[in-house]
Design an enzyme around this catalytic site. Structure first.
Site, PDB file in Angstrom:
ATOM      1  CE1 TYR A  37      -3.805   1.547  -0.147  1.00 46.61           C
ATOM      2  CE2 TYR A  37      -3.284   2.632   1.796  1.00 46.61           C
ATOM      3  CZ  TYR A  37      -4.205   3.007   0.602  1.00 46.61           C
ATOM      4  OH  TYR A  37      -5.206   3.405   1.233  1.00 46.61           O
ATOM      5  CE  LYS A  83     -20.912 -19.518 -14.799  1.00 51.47           C
ATOM      6  NZ  LYS A  83     -22.093 -20.885 -15.982  1.00 51.47           N
TER       7      LYS A  83
END
Length: 469
Positions: A114, A169
């Site tokens: 970060y 899915k």
């Protein structure tokens, strides 16, 4: 109602029985007498007077579950404490999660993952946007997008109710192809809003998998997104189904010794799946096809043809047959159903040509009883897992997207779909091929890799656009 007990209705009943006597053995008999199947029986707590037992069993449907519970409760000395639905327990809190691929154990690692270190990577992508495929999750991410308008066989149940399916899915993408997929359930069924929303989120993904969007809107959504985006757009209900059907039919025709260009094919279903199957069959060399919808055969003489039906009429049914599905099936070599349950009988299958092939893919209840069809047809396939030759889209879409992402493709071509179907069919060796094995299992270790390799080779690195049949 299912005809046999299924794990989809699997329950665990926690109960107490007397420690002595035949109570434990009577539990199994009670479930069997009610028509259920005991899959596990665990003693979770034992005492001198009482035993706590978890009985896990499979039922046919919700009503059958209650009859099994009632049967267990009727056993002398049994006290039922809790009934747990194992399917709902699996979905509790969702089925997928995000995990970090990099450690964040100290300030050094945080500064690279970060701020401030991440700013260097962001600036590099700003200078060269193509680096996003190399330096971000874009290289391995797919958005699974639905508006909830055509979910499984449940119909227009909305985006929230579609979320468990989209989660599933996404889990399949990860399990079979190592792809990170994200469910995107849109609270709109307006074509313009769907296209605009998907276009806006596309920078974060390497591909778009459209899912459970009803016809005919799905055709326009896909067409417009293909024109707007530089990443592949794949409607699984269309192209995934088409790949699996073509692969299975390729092998089925080998079993019966017939050629694609010579067989007569009757199809039921002119929606998203039916149209995509038709396009790929024509591209693979099929020549004699009649497509039927709820009004009967599609032909140029009908007065209700929209753009999609007109295309079908222009490319099929050259003799202008105007009758119903039963008439179209009579004498046909192949029946392919992607429509509705119970629209044909065993007698209709008996009227087909010798060594007929029947693909009854409506799910969960096929267009014709598989048991009746098997009495007359040489090869029968369904979308169900409790019969041989299950045609399931999970055979196609993980490998297709693996190949597309690896090739950094920006589109999907018809040749890629054909290559995927050929590769999927070839997973079944000549020694294995037979009436009850024309398509591999979804758990076959070679499926995703074979399909991915074929798509990757067909893509040739980068592919542009989409070529229609």
């Amino acid at each position: 109602m299912a005809t046999v007990p299924s794990v989809s209705y699997s329950i665990t009943v926690r109960l107490e029985v007397p420690a002595g006597g035949q109570a434990v053995s009577l539990l199994t008999h009670a479930v069997e007498n009610a028509g259920g199947v005991v899959t596990a029986l665990d003693v979770t707590n034992a005492g001198h007077e009482k035993l706590r037992i978890d009985v896990t069993c499979a039922a046919k449907d919700a009503d059958h579950v209650q009859s099994i519970v009632d049967s267990l409760g009727a056993v002398e000395g049994v006290a039922i404490h809790k009934v747990s639905d194992r399917t709902f327990l699996m979905h509790l809190g969702g089925k997928i999660e995000m995990q970090s691929k990099v450690p964040l154990r100290n300030r050094d690692e945080l500064s690279m993952a970060y701020t401030p270190g991440v700013a260097r990577v962001s600036l590099a992508i700003a200078r060269n946007p193509e680096d996003a495929r190399r330096l971000t999750i874009k290289r391995n991410s797919v958005a699974v997008v639905t508006d909830g308008s055509a979910v499984l066989g449940l119909g227009n149940i909305g985006p929230a109710a579609a979320l468990p399916v989209m989660e599933g899915k996404a889990a399949l993408f990860k399990r079979f192809a190592g792809i990170d997929a994200w469910p995107i359930c849109l609270d709109t069924q307006d074509v313009d809003e769907i296209v605009s929303t998907v276009r806006a989120i596309a920078p974060g993904f390497g591909g778009i998998n459209l899912e459970d969007i009803s016809a005919p809107r799905c055709f326009e959504v896909e067409r417009r997104l293909r024109e707007l985006l530089d990443i592949p757009v794949f409607h699984d209900d269309q192209h995934g189904t088409a790949i699996c059907v073509l692969a299975a039919l390729t092998n089925a025709l080998k079993v019966v010794g017939k050629e694609m260009s010579e067989v007569r094919i009757a199809m039921a279903g002119a929606g998203a799946a039916g149209t995509a199957v038709l396009r790929l069959l024509l591209a693979a060399g099929a020549r004699n096809i009649i497509v039927c919808d709820y009004r009967g055969a599609v032909h140029l003489g009908r007065d209700d043809l929209d753009d999609s039906l007109r295309w079908i009429a222009e490319h099929t049914n050259s003799e202008g047959y105007g009758g119903d599905l039963r008439g179209a099936v009579k004498g046909a070599d192949v029946f392919i159903g992607v429509s509705a349950p119970g629209i044909l009988t065993g007698d209709d299958v008996a009227a087909m040509a010798k060594d007929a092939v029947v693909f009854a893919l409506a799910n969960p209840e096929p267009e014709v009883s598989p048991d009746e069809a098997r009495e007359h047809a040489a090869v029968v396939a369904t979308g169900r897992s409790d019969y041989p030759n299950q045609i399931n889209n999970v055979l196609a879409f993980p490998g297709v997207f693996r190949g597309l992402l690896d090739a950094q493709a920006s589109g999907v071509t018809q040749e890629m779909l054909l290559a995927a179907a050929r590769a999927l069919a070839a997973v079944v060796s000549s020694e294995e091929l037979g009436p009850n094995y024309i398509i591999p299992s979804v758990f076959h270790p070679d499926v995703a890799n074979a399909v991915a390799a074929a798509v990757r080779e067909s893509a040739g690195g980068r592919a542009r656009g989409f070529t229609e049949a």
